[in-house]
Design a protein around this motif. Sequence first.
Motif, short mmCIF file in Angstrom:
data_model
loop_
_atom_site.label_atom_id
_atom_site.label_comp_id
_atom_site.label_asym_id
_atom_site.label_seq_id
_atom_site.Cartn_x
_atom_site.Cartn_y
_atom_site.Cartn_z
N ILE A 37 0.89 -1.38 -0.01
CA ILE A 37 0.10 0.01 0.09
C ILE A 37 0.95 1.28 0.14
O ILE A 37 0.68 2.42 -0.79
N PHE A 38 2.06 1.17 0.77
CA PHE A 38 2.86 2.58 0.74
C PHE A 38 3.68 2.55 -0.37
O PHE A 38 3.41 3.75 -1.15
N ARG A 39 3.92 1.64 -1.24
CA ARG A 39 4.48 1.54 -2.38
C ARG A 39 3.55 2.04 -3.68
O ARG A 39 3.76 2.92 -4.30
N LEU A 40 2.32 1.58 -3.31
CA LEU A 40 1.22 2.28 -4.24
C LEU A 40 0.75 3.80 -4.13
O LEU A 40 1.07 4.48 -5.05
N LEU A 41 0.89 4.06 -2.74
CA LEU A 41 0.55 5.47 -2.54
C LEU A 41 1.63 6.14 -3.22
O LEU A 41 1.53 7.44 -3.61
N MET A 42 3.01 5.88 -2.93
CA MET A 42 4.09 6.64 -3.22
C MET A 42 4.12 6.71 -5.07
O MET A 42 4.51 7.82 -5.27
N ALA A 157 8.61 -3.86 6.39
CA ALA A 157 9.91 -3.58 5.41
C ALA A 157 9.30 -2.72 4.53
O ALA A 157 9.10 -3.36 3.51
N TYR A 158 9.54 -1.63 4.53
CA TYR A 158 9.18 -0.56 3.64
C TYR A 158 10.14 -0.82 2.50
O TYR A 158 11.35 -0.54 2.73
N PRO A 159 9.90 -0.61 1.17
CA PRO A 159 10.83 -0.65 0.20
C PRO A 159 11.35 0.77 -0.30
O PRO A 159 11.25 0.91 -1.34
N TYR A 160 11.93 1.14 0.75
CA TYR A 160 12.51 2.61 0.16
C TYR A 160 13.42 2.47 -0.91
O TYR A 160 13.54 3.30 -1.76
N ALA A 161 14.40 1.73 -0.54
CA ALA A 161 15.51 1.59 -1.68
C ALA A 161 15.15 1.28 -2.97
O ALA A 161 15.34 1.95 -4.06
N LYS A 162 14.02 0.35 -3.08
CA LYS A 162 13.47 -0.04 -4.51
C LYS A 162 12.62 1.09 -5.07
O LYS A 162 12.67 1.34 -6.10
N LEU A 163 11.85 1.94 -4.04
CA LEU A 163 11.52 2.98 -4.62
C LEU A 163 12.25 3.89 -5.22
O LEU A 163 11.97 4.63 -6.33
N LEU A 164 13.24 4.22 -4.60
CA LEU A 164 14.27 5.19 -5.05
C LEU A 164 14.95 4.95 -6.32
O LEU A 164 15.28 5.64 -7.19
N MET A 165 15.23 3.55 -6.42
CA MET A 165 15.92 3.01 -7.52
C MET A 165 14.76 2.65 -8.81
O MET A 165 15.28 2.28 -9.96
N SER A 169 9.18 -4.14 -7.90
CA SER A 169 8.85 -5.28 -6.91
C SER A 169 9.10 -4.93 -5.39
O SER A 169 10.18 -4.16 -5.31
N SER A 170 8.33 -5.39 -4.78
CA SER A 170 8.57 -5.15 -3.21
C SER A 170 9.14 -6.27 -2.58
O SER A 170 9.24 -6.30 -1.37
N LYS A 171 9.42 -7.18 -3.26
CA LYS A 171 9.75 -8.42 -2.88
C LYS A 171 11.39 -8.42 -2.76
O LYS A 171 12.21 -8.06 -3.34
#
Length: 171
Positions: A37-42, A157-165, A169-171
Motif C-alpha cells: 500500500i505504501f509503494r502504491l501510494l508513493m 519492511a518498507y521498500p525505500y531503496a526499491k522506490l528510489l531505484m 517489485s516489493s519482494k
Amino acid sequence: SALVRTTLVGQPFQTAYGAFRFSVMKQDNAPHMQADIFRLLMAVCFTFGLGLAFYTIDVLRLMSDPGFHPAAQLLPLLVLAFISHVATYVLQSGILIAKKTVYLMHISVLSAVVSIAANFALISLFGVQGACLALLITGLISAAANEWVSRRYFPVAYPYAKLLMGNRSSK
C-alpha cells in the motif's frame, strides 16, 4: 501544496485507508500488505507530483503575471514535501494499532521545533526557497520519526531503496 495534498491525494487516501488498515492488521500478510500500500501510494504521489510539476509553468504562463513564473522552480521541493506528509499517514500505522498515540503528540512537537528552526535558518539564507526546503525537512523528519516509533509495534519492511531505484517489485 497543502490544498493539493489534502484535497486531491491525501484526504481521499486517508478516508479510504483509515478503517481498512485496522481491518487487516491481524492477518499474517499485514506487514507485506502495508508495504504494498505504501509503494502504491508513493507511485500515485510521484505520478501526480510529476504531472503537477510538468504543467505548472504552462498554467502560470496562462494565469499569472510573468513575475510569478519563477515560482514554478519551487515546485519540486513542494512536491517532495507533499509526498513526505502524505506518506506519514501510512508510516504511523504501528503507533495507531498499538494505541500509543501519545507518540503522535511527541512527534508533532518535534516537527514544530524542527519547522521553526529550519524556517528561521533557511529563510534568512535562501528566502522563499529556504521556506520550501524547511517544509521538506520537517516532512521528512516527521515521516522518519513516525516510521521509527511505529516499527516497534508493527514492523514493516518498507521498500525505500526499491522506490528510489525505480524497481517495481516489493519482494
